[in-house]
Write an enzyme that holds these catalytic residues in place. Sequence first.
Site, mmCIF file in Angstrom:
data_model
loop_
_atom_site.group_PDB
_atom_site.id
_atom_site.type_symbol
_atom_site.label_atom_id
_atom_site.label_comp_id
_atom_site.label_asym_id
_atom_site.label_seq_id
_atom_site.Cartn_x
_atom_site.Cartn_y
_atom_site.Cartn_z
ATOM 1 N N ASP A 62 0.836 -1.196 0.000
ATOM 2 C CA ASP A 62 0.000 0.000 0.000
ATOM 3 C C ASP A 62 0.871 1.244 0.000
ATOM 4 O OD1 ASP A 62 -0.122 1.213 3.119
ATOM 5 O OD2 ASP A 62 0.343 -0.922 3.012
ATOM 6 N N SER A 63 0.419 2.252 -0.741
ATOM 7 C CA SER A 63 1.074 3.558 -0.778
ATOM 8 C C SER A 63 2.547 3.407 -1.187
ATOM 9 C CB SER A 63 0.904 4.251 0.571
ATOM 10 O OG SER A 63 1.212 5.619 0.491
ATOM 11 N N ALA A 64 3.476 3.796 -0.330
ATOM 12 C CA ALA A 64 4.891 3.596 -0.652
ATOM 13 C C ALA A 64 5.191 2.133 -0.909
ATOM 14 C CB ALA A 64 5.762 4.116 0.494
ATOM 15 N N HIS A 71 -7.170 7.725 0.337
ATOM 16 C CA HIS A 71 -5.925 6.986 0.160
ATOM 17 C C HIS A 71 -5.933 5.717 1.019
ATOM 18 C CE1 HIS A 71 -1.675 6.622 -0.788
ATOM 19 N NE2 HIS A 71 -1.377 6.542 0.497
#
Length: 297
Positions: free
Chosen positions: A143-145, A269
């Site tokens: 997730d994300s980074a 997000h």
Amino acid sequence: MSRKQRMIVDEMLRRPQPTKPQTVDEMRSNFAAMMAAMKVPAGVRTTQTTLGNRPGVIVDPAHDARTGIILYFHGGSYIMGSPYTAMSLTSNLVNRTSIRSVSLDYRLAPEHPFPAALEDALAAYRELLDNGVEAANIAFAGDSAGGGIAISTCLMARDAGLPMPAAAVMFSPGLDKTHSGASMDSKMGLDPFFTRESFTYTDAMYLAGQDPNHALVSPARFADLTGFPPLLLQVGTNELLLDDSTLLADRARAAGVDVILDVTADVPHVFQAFAGILDEADQALDRAALFITQHLR
């Protein structure tokens, strides 16, 4: 679509924020506290481990596991987070697939800037292969980074002559450190998490003066995805990072890679972390679990 649930989550995320930049320790503490509030399914079992000379957490299903491993990379802008901040995501994937997850505690910036996290991820994948786990039985997820790490680790593995994993799943991935996608401006104010200024602050710690015009930090702009495994990108329409996913999906399609771009309206997000709170989170995790089980041998 659960409009009331989405409104509740959005209001929660828009509570007053600190008016001055936080220290790294404050950011890490606040992020850990926020993620600790996410729901973790009952019954999953966790065990500490090491992989690629880094700590990690094994997450096993409550019942007998199916063959395969989900190698998971947590989010946190490369400066925050741990396998425990991603526990709602890893445990939900494990619960839905009955496939063991290993969540990697990779090194964080600013103490360890680019490419430390990617080196740790590649070392973890290499150790799985060296231990006899077939690539066809490994899925990357993040997730994300961590979604960016999943893609960049595929790039590094291919360039090192290693086989590709069976699939990669990315939740709201960060894939463009140039931040030149149109959504960086069009979604300003809709995104309850990020601003250009917040990205400038965290990117400076991660890149430590290095060029963002690099395939490993901006794969949506510069990566050659030839030979990549099937990809699933899940993102919300309210995200500044929306075009990180849309641009990577375009590159994947142009390279002949199987890719699913899964866009959900009016969610924040990494909305998948709100499983048990937001119907769309549970539905997205169901789709991600199906994608993984379809591609692992």
